[in-house]
Design a protein around this motif. Structure first.
Motif, PDB file in Angstrom:
ATOM      1  N   SER A  25       8.300 -18.870  14.202  1.00  9.71           N
ATOM      2  CA  SER A  25       9.298 -17.889  14.615  1.00  9.71           C
ATOM      3  C   SER A  25      10.556 -18.559  15.149  1.00  9.71           C
ATOM      4  N   GLY A  26      10.488 -19.872  15.367  1.00  9.71           N
ATOM      5  CA  GLY A  26      11.646 -20.624  15.826  1.00  9.71           C
ATOM      6  C   GLY A  26      11.812 -21.902  15.038  1.00  9.71           C
ATOM      7  N   SER A  27      12.935 -22.587  15.229  1.00 10.87           N
ATOM      8  CA  SER A  27      13.253 -23.798  14.460  1.00 10.87           C
ATOM      9  C   SER A  27      12.605 -25.034  15.078  1.00 10.87           C
ATOM     10  N   ILE A  28      11.289 -25.097  14.985  1.00 10.30           N
ATOM     11  CA  ILE A  28      10.597 -26.214  15.628  1.00 10.30           C
ATOM     12  C   ILE A  28      10.338 -27.366  14.666  1.00 10.30           C
ATOM     13  N   PHE A  29      10.201 -27.058  13.375  1.00 19.14           N
ATOM     14  CA  PHE A  29       9.772 -28.107  12.454  1.00 19.14           C
ATOM     15  C   PHE A  29      10.884 -29.103  12.162  1.00 19.14           C
ATOM     16  N   ASN A  30      12.126 -28.665  12.127  1.00 18.91           N
ATOM     17  CA  ASN A  30      13.206 -29.617  11.887  1.00 18.91           C
ATOM     18  C   ASN A  30      13.511 -30.432  13.137  1.00 18.91           C
ATOM     19  N   VAL A  31      13.180 -29.892  14.312  1.00 18.23           N
ATOM     20  CA  VAL A  31      13.431 -30.604  15.567  1.00 18.23           C
ATOM     21  C   VAL A  31      12.283 -31.554  15.900  1.00 18.23           C
ATOM     22  N   TYR A  32      11.055 -31.060  15.762  1.00 20.03           N
ATOM     23  CA  TYR A  32       9.888 -31.829  16.210  1.00 20.03           C
ATOM     24  C   TYR A  32       9.018 -32.357  15.077  1.00 20.03           C
ATOM     25  N   GLY A  33       9.221 -31.862  13.870  1.00 19.18           N
ATOM     26  CA  GLY A  33       8.293 -32.148  12.795  1.00 19.18           C
ATOM     27  C   GLY A  33       7.151 -31.159  12.817  1.00 19.18           C
ATOM     28  N   GLY A  34       6.234 -31.308  11.858  1.00 22.52           N
ATOM     29  CA  GLY A  34       5.125 -30.371  11.747  1.00 22.52           C
ATOM     30  C   GLY A  34       3.816 -31.073  11.444  1.00 22.52           C
ATOM     31  N   ALA A  35       2.733 -30.320  11.539  1.00 26.17           N
ATOM     32  CA  ALA A  35       1.411 -30.895  11.314  1.00 26.17           C
ATOM     33  C   ALA A  35       0.444 -29.815  10.877  1.00 26.17           C
ATOM     34  N   TRP A  36      -0.577 -30.259  10.147  1.00 25.39           N
ATOM     35  CA  TRP A  36      -1.698 -29.399   9.780  1.00 25.39           C
ATOM     36  C   TRP A  36      -2.983 -29.995  10.362  1.00 25.39           C
ATOM     37  N   HIS A  37      -3.806 -29.110  10.893  1.00 30.44           N
ATOM     38  CA  HIS A  37      -5.109 -29.455  11.414  1.00 30.44           C
ATOM     39  C   HIS A  37      -6.141 -28.582  10.721  1.00 30.44           C
ATOM     40  N   ARG A  38      -7.399 -28.939  10.831  1.00 30.65           N
ATOM     41  CA  ARG A  38      -8.449 -28.071  10.314  1.00 30.65           C
ATOM     42  C   ARG A  38      -9.676 -28.161  11.219  1.00 30.65           C
ATOM     43  N   GLN A  39     -10.462 -27.090  11.155  1.00 27.36           N
ATOM     44  CA  GLN A  39     -11.703 -27.050  11.912  1.00 27.36           C
ATOM     45  C   GLN A  39     -12.817 -26.568  11.005  1.00 27.36           C
ATOM     46  N   ALA A  40     -13.747 -27.452  10.748  1.00 26.51           N
ATOM     47  CA  ALA A  40     -14.911 -27.094   9.942  1.00 26.51           C
ATOM     48  C   ALA A  40     -15.948 -26.428  10.830  1.00 26.51           C
ATOM     49  N   PRO A  41     -16.840 -25.643  10.248  1.00 24.17           N
ATOM     50  CA  PRO A  41     -17.873 -24.968  11.048  1.00 24.17           C
ATOM     51  C   PRO A  41     -18.678 -25.971  11.864  1.00 24.17           C
ATOM     52  N   GLY A  42     -18.769 -25.704  13.169  1.00 22.96           N
ATOM     53  CA  GLY A  42     -19.561 -26.550  14.034  1.00 22.96           C
ATOM     54  C   GLY A  42     -18.918 -27.869  14.417  1.00 22.96           C
ATOM     55  N   LYS A  43     -17.666 -28.068  14.027  1.00 25.36           N
ATOM     56  CA  LYS A  43     -16.996 -29.330  14.317  1.00 25.36           C
ATOM     57  C   LYS A  43     -15.713 -29.092  15.103  1.00 25.36           C
ATOM     58  N   GLN A  44     -15.204 -30.166  15.677  1.00 21.12           N
ATOM     59  CA  GLN A  44     -13.950 -30.067  16.413  1.00 21.12           C
ATOM     60  C   GLN A  44     -12.767 -30.024  15.448  1.00 21.12           C
TER      61      GLN A  44
END
Length: 114
Positions: A25-44
């Motif tokens: 909703s704000g311009s965070i990715f051009n300022v800070y960059g971006g990332a993807w995470h994932r969570q599998a069942p039963g895992k962190q």
């Protein structure tokens, strides 16, 4: 507070591809960059890929050569192109800024199964 909305998940067979999107909703990715995470069942939750504010990228070893992170600053959106998907890629995928300090969105479910 910035809101993050992930989309693009689904059910795909092993070897298939998906493209995830995350819009802020704000311009965070051009300022800070971006990332993807994932969570599998039963895992962190684990970091999958990051793109810095100057465009440098890094990936978890498990996805190198298969996943590509990118961003569109004009759309406040980061993408995760996933190819040659494996069953172990199954999980809920979340985006955040490069440093992971934003409130988490609802995520998008990716299921890799035959």
């Amino acid at each position: 507070q910035v809101q993050l909305v992930e989309s693009g998940g689904g059910l795909v067979q092993p070897g298939g591809s998906l493209r995830l999107s995350c819009t802020a909703s704000g311009s965070i990715f051009n300022v800070y960059g971006g990332a993807w995470h994932r969570q599998a069942p039963g895992k962190q939750r684990e970091l999958v890929a990051r793109i810095s504010n100057v465009g440098s990228r890094n990936y978890a070893d498990s996805v190198k050569g298969r996943f590509t992170i990118s961003r569109d600053n004009a759309k406040n959106t980061v993408y995760l192109q996933m190819t040659n998907l494996k069953p172990e890629d199954t999980g809920v995928y979340y985006c955040n800024d490069y440093w992971g300090v934003q409130a988490w969105g609802q995520g998008t479910q990716v299921t890799v199964s035959s």
